[in-house]
Scaffold this motif. Structure first.
Motif, short mmCIF file in Angstrom:
data_model
loop_
_atom_site.label_atom_id
_atom_site.label_comp_id
_atom_site.label_asym_id
_atom_site.label_seq_id
_atom_site.Cartn_x
_atom_site.Cartn_y
_atom_site.Cartn_z
N SER A 86 39.80 -20.59 8.71
CA SER A 86 39.80 -18.90 8.26
C SER A 86 41.02 -18.20 8.57
O SER A 86 41.98 -17.31 8.36
CB SER A 86 38.77 -17.52 9.31
N ARG A 89 43.75 -19.35 6.14
CA ARG A 89 43.44 -17.95 5.24
C ARG A 89 43.86 -16.48 5.02
O ARG A 89 44.80 -16.33 4.43
CB ARG A 89 42.13 -18.08 4.45
N SER A 90 43.70 -16.23 6.77
CA SER A 90 44.15 -14.79 6.93
C SER A 90 45.83 -14.99 7.31
O SER A 90 46.67 -13.91 6.54
CB SER A 90 43.95 -14.94 7.87
#
Length: 344
Positions: A86, A89-90
């Motif tokens: 995550s 992706r961020s």
């Protein structure tokens, strides 16, 4: 034919060799992986893999390393592409949001991708031959200088300073803008370039029309540039840091990066799978003079025009992570370009 356990042993060898850069032996596989069999059994599996030319011994009595064929089988048998965290992706989203024009977006794209993968990152510009000219601007900067701005409906922007033959009046600058807009707005890049060529061919070369011809030639050159395939790259320095991963010279790779034409051809010929991902490994790149390199690429869409984003590096690379990073960046690019198209 390689057995299921043989494929698992190959996967272990590829993963350990990528992680350690050291040849992998049977004892190391038993210690690091839960196969539930003896080192002697693993040695038998490795012998079969060597017979299939999927692994090889770089030195006598050493462990084994994957061959180009071994990497290909490993990639082809990936059950799934390892998802990004995550945080990764961020980081992609934060780096690509709030970009300016397409040029800025693609520059940010390759910078983000090389940070994620540690490889040379490459992104092709979409083909603009079918793009339409949506706006033409001519701005007088003073004296004989003007700036010409051409915008397409796919988000490509060209800005160029041009020196006219004589200083234009305010009325003449407005007339130049109106004439260019009337000639080009709504036309495709290809048709616009053809319209300019026809206009210049039939123009009567009188002095008072010289400024118009200068503007026409400048815009024609910009439209021709729009039609040319080109790419943006970042991370070339990573090749020097990983020179030990190449058996020979890294010069062919540096030359390909500088010339671009070879990489454009190679990426154009790579066949994508049903996920829009493509790989070309080691000797598969021999016709392009890049037999010691691998390319991982993914398709992205820009207003109906498809192009590719990818990474270039040595064959000893983390294929699952690089495939995941390329896929994620390609998805972000497609989404951002779709949102940009809807907002226009």
């Amino acid at each position: 034919m390689v057995s299921e356990r043989g494929l698992q042993v190959l996967r272990a060898i590829v993963q350990d060799y990528v992680d350690t850069r050291e040849p992998v032996g049977s004892k190391a596989i038993v210690d690091r992986h839960q196969f539930g069999v003896s080192a002697a059994t693993i040695r038998n599996d490795m012998a079969l893999l060597e017979d299939e030319e999927l692994i090889t011994a770089p030195h006598t009595s050493s462990g084994r390393v994957p061959t180009d064929k071994g990497y290909r089988v490993f990639v082809d048998h990936l059950a799934d592409v390892r998802p990004l965290t995550s945080a990764q992706r961020s980081a992609i989203g934060a780096f690509l949001e709030d970009t300016g024009d397409l040029d800025d977006l693609l520059v940010r794209t390759v910078r983000s991708l090389t940070r994620l993968t540690g490889q040379v990152a490459i992104v092709q510009y979409p083909s603009f031959a079918r793009a339409n000219v949506s706006h033409v601007e001519v701005v007088h900067l003073g004296g004989t200088r003007i700036v010409i701005i051409v915008v397409t409906d796919t988000g490509r922007v060209s800005q160029r300073v041009v020196f006219l033959a004589t200083e234009p009046t305010d009325d003449e600058a407005l007339q130049l803008k109106a004439a260019m807009a009337a000639l080009l707005t709504g036309k495709s890049v290809r048709d616009g370039a053809a319209a300019i060529a026809r206009t210049l061919e039939h123009d009567v070369p009188v002095p008072r029309e010289e400024n118009r011809r200068i503007v026409l030639r400048a815009i024609g050159e910009e439209l021709e540039e729009f039609r040319h395939d080109r790419m943006v790259m970042a991370g070339s320095a990573t090749l020097a840091r990983r020179e030990s991963d190449f058996r020979g010279s890294i010069y062919p790779l540096l030359e390909a990066i500088e010339e671009q034409v070879t990489l454009l051809r190679l990426m154009g010929e790579m066949v994508a799978d049903d996920r829009g991902l493509a790989t070309s490994i080691g000797r598969e790149n021999e016709p392009f003079g890049l037999s010691e390199a691998s390319i991982v690429a993914g398709d992205y869409d820009a207003g109906g025009s498809q192009a590719r984003v990818g990474v270039l590096g040595p064959t000893r690379m983390d294929y699952p992570t690089n495939l995941a990073a390329v896929r994620a960046v390609a998805h972000y690019l497609t989404r951002l370009l779709e949102e940009d198209e809807k907002s226009r």
